[in-house]
Design a protein around this motif. Structure first.
Motif, mmCIF file in Angstrom:
data_model
loop_
_atom_site.group_PDB
_atom_site.id
_atom_site.type_symbol
_atom_site.label_atom_id
_atom_site.label_comp_id
_atom_site.label_asym_id
_atom_site.label_seq_id
_atom_site.Cartn_x
_atom_site.Cartn_y
_atom_site.Cartn_z
ATOM 1 N N GLU A 167 41.828 46.383 39.294
ATOM 2 C CA GLU A 167 43.115 45.747 39.024
ATOM 3 C C GLU A 167 44.224 46.300 39.914
ATOM 4 O O GLU A 167 45.339 45.799 39.899
ATOM 5 N N GLU A 194 48.233 37.109 24.926
ATOM 6 C CA GLU A 194 47.113 37.047 25.888
ATOM 7 C C GLU A 194 45.795 37.526 25.272
ATOM 8 O O GLU A 194 45.710 38.611 24.725
ATOM 9 N N GLN A 233 34.632 43.287 37.301
ATOM 10 C CA GLN A 233 34.754 42.025 38.025
ATOM 11 C C GLN A 233 34.266 42.066 39.470
ATOM 12 O O GLN A 233 33.514 41.186 39.904
#
Ligand code: 4AD
Ligand code: MG
Length: 461
Positions: free
Chosen positions: A168, A384, A208
């Motif tokens: 990130e 979220e 990811q």
């Protein structure tokens, strides 16, 4: 004789069956000539009622000493119950006290305890109604997630937990080292060449990037594992250790990404409603009134869609007093997310195409180069729950973005290589598993949906 779980006694036991159950005493009531003992073994929400006559051998030392919290083994015959709380009960033939409380008061008394208090006895809280329900739902939810992806031929990928890359790019990682910190401090500098991996390593914040490499070979993959973030946010929605589900799909754009996310959320809700009926009934009554109805509606509703720019315009026109003032370019805060999904749209909503400055380097740059092909799924009560995007598959653009974000391009050589050889449009997202459990159960603090919460300053158990 073999043990039967109380779940099976209650769901498929027949009158006159001989059963052996084992569990913990919830309550005991003594009458003249017999006792009623409610026993729970955690296999389901319900207790089984055991009736023991005072003439039973060892009644005094076994039954009269079986206080709330004690563990017991009961052999008996299933009979139909005259009580209106249950249709069957066990008439004990044998009743054995396995573990008593040593004469001490059991910390979980019959009254309702606050979730805050229960966090201080994290080793006993699974024995309460609430936590039993939450953790059975958590288990069924995990199964539903695997089932969803398995039915769609996604490959389950085990991404690494120790990593040398910061997905990130937010600099909120826990370092992993075998160096002696005191010695390093005494030397005044750290030589990572002497460390275990001979370079700086950390606990992963996301699987990811590794997921992308496998999607660019196996087409559709998903990860489901623990992730770690050292961000100092003491909120009811953040943990330092949490679980994330990250699907990644090759030959997929942002629209396809959102289609999978919507089908996924609906599938998991349906599965849990269907397979956790008693636990959900409890949540509906005691945790969040009406949650079954509102989740049932989500399964049939079309999720909303707003671009970031549309969302900001709506927030500006809302007339609400927000703590964080609204302007184009700002990060949307929880208070804004809640207003958008609860008041403005009234159901789950995807917000897309955020300014590139507030999102990660790997998100695909939109035309005009102001925004990226990102999507967040916002849901009522939480804000979220999912964050995802189409990935930048163009070599030159990705290189430029990594440089603009001041990341060390040498660290990403393998990630860049995916864009050199057979690059494809691809997309994926991350679902916060604990946020999903909050959404399903109505629990309002994320510390109460993970077995052992880790938050800043807290690693109690
Ligand atoms: O939005 P995030 O940071 O996205 C990613 O990590 C991407 N790599 C995902 C992807 O595209 N593959 O995190 C994804 C989700 C959030 O929407 C939230 O639900 C949850 O993970 N999450 C947390 N949950 C608990 N505690 C925290 N500190 C969390 N940070 C994120
Ligand atoms: Mg996010």
């Amino acid at each position: 004789m073999k043990r039967t779980l109380i779940k099976h006694v209650l769901s498929s036991g027949n009158v006159n069956d001989e059963v052996l159950v084992q569990g913990w005493v919830k309550t005991r009531r003594d009458n003249k000539g017999f006792s009623f003992v409610e026993v729970n073994d955690g296999s389901c929400f319900g207790n089984v009622q055991v009736v023991v006559e005072s003439s039973l051998a060892g009644y005094d030392v076994n039954v009269l000493a079986a206080a709330t919290g004690a563990s017991v083994t009961v052999r008996g015959i299933l009979v139909s119950s005259p009580g209106k709380e249950q249709s069957t009960e066990i008439k004990a033939v044998e009743f054995k006290l396995v573990g008593d409380n040593g004469g001490e008061e059991y910390p979980l008394q019959k009254k309702r305890h606050s979730n805050e208090f229960l966090r201080t006895i994290g080793h006993l809280r699974p024995r309460t109604n609430t936590f039993g329900a939450v953790f059975r739902i958590r288990s069924v939810c995990a199964y539903a997630i695997h089932k969803f992806f398995n039915e769609r031929s996604f490959v389950y990928l085990h991404s690494p937990i120790i990593t040398a890359s910061d997905c990130e790019g937010a600099g909120t990682m826990f370092q992993v080292t075998t160096l002696n910190l005191e010695e390093a401090a005494a030397k005044g500098k750290v030589n990572y060449a002497e460390d275990f991996f001979e370079k700086k390593a950390s606990l992963t914040v996301s699987g990811q990037l590794e997921g992308e490499t496998f999607a660019c070979a196996l087409s559709n993959i998903y990860t489901f594992g623990p992730t770690f973030r050292a961000e100092n946010s003491n909120t009811p929605r953040h943990l330092a250790e949490f679980w994330m589900i990250e699907p990644e799909m090759a030959f997929c754009d942002l629209r396809g990404d959102m289609e999978v996310a919507e089908a996924f959320i609906k599938y998991v809700i349906s599965y849990v409603l269907e397979n956790c009926a008693d636990d959900m009934k409890f949540c509906n009554q005691w945790v969040e009134k009406g949650i079954i109805d509102s989740l049932t509606k989500v399964v049939t509703a079309d999720f909303g869609h707003l671009t970031y720019t549309e969302a900001i315009a709506a927030l500006e026109k809302s007339g609400e007093q927000f703590e964080f003032p609204v302007h184009w370019g700002m990060d949307i805060q929880t208070e804004h997310e809640k207003w958008l999904t609860e008041k403005h749209v009234g159901r789950p909503v995807f917000v897309t195409n955020y300014p590139k400055e507030i999102k990660a380097f790997y998100m695909r740059l939109d035309e005009g180069e102001k925004t990226v092909s990102a999507m967040d799924l916002l849901v009522p009560r939480l804000g979220e729950i999912i964050g995802g995007s189409q990935r930048e598959e163009r070599y030159d653009v990705l290189k430029r973005r990594i440089e603009e974000c001041h990341l060390n391009i040498d660290e990403y050589w393998w990630y860049m290589d995916l864009r050199r050889y057979g690059s494809v449009p691809h997309a994926g997202f991350g679902l916060g598993f604990e946020r999903m459990i909050m959404y399903l159960t109505g629990m309002t603090n994320i510390r109460d949906v993970i077995p052992y919460p880790r938050t800043p300053g807290n690693i109690a158990f």
